[in-house]
Design a protein around this motif. Sequence first.
Motif, mmCIF file in Angstrom:
data_model
loop_
_atom_site.group_PDB
_atom_site.id
_atom_site.type_symbol
_atom_site.label_atom_id
_atom_site.label_comp_id
_atom_site.label_asym_id
_atom_site.label_seq_id
_atom_site.Cartn_x
_atom_site.Cartn_y
_atom_site.Cartn_z
ATOM 1 N N SER A 48 0.876 -1.107 -0.017
ATOM 2 C CA SER A 48 0.060 0.020 0.141
ATOM 3 C C SER A 48 0.734 1.244 -0.059
ATOM 4 O O SER A 48 1.847 1.178 0.545
ATOM 5 N N VAL A 49 0.396 2.386 -0.696
ATOM 6 C CA VAL A 49 0.955 3.578 -0.719
ATOM 7 C C VAL A 49 1.012 4.142 0.671
ATOM 8 O O VAL A 49 1.917 5.164 0.953
ATOM 9 N N PHE A 106 0.007 11.051 -0.063
ATOM 10 C CA PHE A 106 -0.456 9.780 -0.837
ATOM 11 C C PHE A 106 -2.035 10.004 -0.630
ATOM 12 O O PHE A 106 -2.704 10.609 0.053
ATOM 13 N N GLU A 123 -5.226 6.962 -1.452
ATOM 14 C CA GLU A 123 -5.689 5.840 -1.625
ATOM 15 C C GLU A 123 -7.137 5.504 -1.879
ATOM 16 O O GLU A 123 -7.991 5.868 -0.897
ATOM 17 N N TYR A 124 -7.656 4.798 -2.740
ATOM 18 C CA TYR A 124 -9.082 4.713 -3.162
ATOM 19 C C TYR A 124 -9.322 3.285 -3.147
ATOM 20 O O TYR A 124 -8.942 2.709 -3.958
ATOM 21 N N THR A 125 -10.485 2.981 -2.380
ATOM 22 C CA THR A 125 -10.868 1.322 -2.284
ATOM 23 C C THR A 125 -12.457 1.475 -2.714
ATOM 24 O O THR A 125 -13.116 2.081 -1.931
ATOM 25 N N VAL A 183 -7.896 -1.395 -4.947
ATOM 26 C CA VAL A 183 -7.393 -0.569 -4.339
ATOM 27 C C VAL A 183 -6.336 0.208 -5.292
ATOM 28 O O VAL A 183 -5.656 -0.473 -5.933
ATOM 29 N N GLY A 207 -3.809 3.395 -5.601
ATOM 30 C CA GLY A 207 -3.191 4.275 -4.832
ATOM 31 C C GLY A 207 -2.202 5.015 -5.620
ATOM 32 O O GLY A 207 -1.431 4.537 -6.472
ATOM 33 N N ARG A 256 1.186 7.961 -4.636
ATOM 34 C CA ARG A 256 1.782 8.938 -3.830
ATOM 35 C C ARG A 256 3.220 9.425 -4.551
ATOM 36 O O ARG A 256 3.515 9.058 -5.492
ATOM 37 N N ARG A 316 0.221 2.492 -7.434
ATOM 38 C CA ARG A 316 0.126 1.014 -7.255
ATOM 39 C C ARG A 316 -1.322 0.618 -7.327
ATOM 40 O O ARG A 316 -2.283 1.546 -6.965
#
Length: 797
Positions: free
Chosen positions: A231-232, A489, A491-493, A503, A505, A507, A521
Amino acid sequence: MVFIYEFCKKKSMENNRLKILLSFFLPLLVLPSVKIFAQSTIKGTVYEAPKTPLVGANVYWLGTQQGTVTNQEGKFEIKTSKESKKLVVSFVGFKNDTIDIATNFTNLHELEIVLQSNTELEAVEVVGERKASYTDYIETKAVKVMTEKELFKAACCNLSESFETNPSVDVNFADAVSGTKQIEMLGLAGTYTQITTEVMPSVRGLGAYFGLSYIPGTWIHSIQVAKGVGSVVNGYESIAGQINVELKKPEFDEKQQERMFFNAYIDGGGRMEANLNLSKTFNRRWGTALLLHGSTRPFRSDMNMDHFLDFPLTNQINFINRWAYRNANTGIEAQFGIKYVKDSKLGGEFDYKQNGQTSRIEPIDHSLHTPEEHAERINENFQKIPIWGLEINTQRSEGWGKIGWVNKKKPYQSVGLQLSMTDYRQDAYFGFTTYKGNQQTGYANLIYQSIIGNTNHLVKMGTSLLYDNYDERFNALQFARKEVVAGTFFEYTYTHSEKFNMVAGLRADYHNLFGIFVTPRFHARYAPTETTVFRFAAGRGQRTANIFAENMSIFASSRVMRIQTDNINSKAYGLNPEVAWNFGINLHQDFILASKEGSISIDFYRTNFENQVVVDLDKSAREINFYNLDGKSYSNSFQTEINYELAKHFDIRLAYRWYDVKTTYHGELLQRPLVAQHRAFVNLAYMTRSKWTFDYTLQWWGRKRLPNTSMNPEKYRLADYSPTFFLMNAQITKSFAWSANQKKFDVYVGLENILNFRQEMPIIAHEAPFSRYFDSAIVWGPIFGRMVYAGLRWRIK
């Protein structure tokens, strides 16, 4: 109308005449209702007790894609559905509510729905057996969770020894004199795997070489292993994978609380250790845990008769004191603590004593002499230093804290802050080579989490700061640098039922030495059935290589270190950062065969390096060369794993893994040395009703390419490839439990390397350690033969 229908239906049970009337008038009663229902719009408000509006609650028709969310006042409006008459209302942290519109038709425009919090429900105890190692079905990433039960299958003295039963992680000795074990994932060195402790940076920087041995196995609650980029939110450094370690912590749940855990261990190599974990919960808000570790290896052994110690003499003390706070009323939770470790190693030739003459000889600057001049200097001092030895003294201090707040009115909304400071100091020498390394690290990570519209759209965003201050001295050369990396950063889920989630992401970081770089990512999961899951991952990773600390095994050799760069004092040793892209796909399939559960997992990962700091042992047997990649470098990894319950409490794990790892060395694309292209794995675990546990592991290692030693005299040359070999380990555990006072006592005994296989000549020129041919870094197999160990565990809950 529905009310009339229900009334007539009830009365019809009492009067047969009404049945006739009901059958005649029913169409007249129902059809208008259906017509009105099909044209209606349903409105309402969703609350949590005691009638506080819930924002962003999901409202949808059962079994359809038609739905909406509540607004800032908790209100919603939704058209009726022809496919369903049941309206579902859901919200994270609350029990779903299903309304049958057919029986609530009179309040279509004024529905008031009050959701009950999960915490207010009566506790339901679910009794079942969880596997020792498992993959979460819902998790977007393919994460293998290793529980305490899995760790207890082997000796597991520290983190580096915790993967003996995990086919995804390779464990090898780094050299033949320091006793240090290193890990590999996807055919790449462990430095390409991001290792965190409770999702905070842990084993990195100058501590990468020995850091795994500073996390005792008895401190570990669980380990999460994931291949590929992470994860970012957790940074930009992961390339080959992530290993997150969850340590034991205070438990506010009395049923889960472990007040005391004691472990003692001894093995045939002379290693002895003791561990004590203490936990205390003072009230509903405060708790503390104290984790203590002490280990020593005071005895000398030389099983292969090469006049060198098989393992160095060691002493280590290690402790953590951590505190936990939580306030259920305000939604605030916090953890903070300190950690300290002091470790000393003494090794080399069998008769070497502490504080030997080596430390009083002026060090030779390898980088300023040719191999011939270097040999002459060694010959000049040979009479002064008749015994080759090594000493490594390390101290690491750390303080950390985490604080988070969850919005009680909006449980999906939270803010968290992670902080840590670390001081790492190491003083070492290997024969004529001296090395001192100091590192101070500061880390801060601020994370905000919320939703967009509804809980199907979750977002995390924040900012981070990483500060590293390095000061290294290698012989007469000194290297000092500061790295400051500020990043942000997002991140979208997205979750679409239980079948699909993803997910994405991104950054952006600014590095004071390397400028701005962007890290994208992506992870996706698709489950067409309840037993089949496909996962995909892709992304970029970047890291700074610490060439001395990460290749300390070369210190125990006569190789001259050369850094091929135009300006050795710029950037990091004059070298560029390592940058790679990783792509992977995973298939996980659960199945039932002969009424027994099983699973099969197949994955493939590809890592492409844009730039890499190449560690070249092939150009010359007299040198180790470091330079920026000029050509291709990649890793292909394929693995299949089967887990199956042969009988009740009798599990089998089978795995096969294939690597294709190549790098361009001095203009030629070659297979990476000391990496087995093929590996097969079998693990059996059986537990009897009388609490006897039997664990057995068999591994087959394919051949490994060895660095070129053709320029050595014939007696110091190695073959081009190592032979294939088997490793076999077994352990027996007997558990004693007294349920009345919640005590449990385990006694275990095990045997490692049962076949007694050992690498021949692990140290080249061991009889002449000050000659130009001395090299203890080419280790491809076990250097210690068959070894027995025993221990006990005692816990009080």
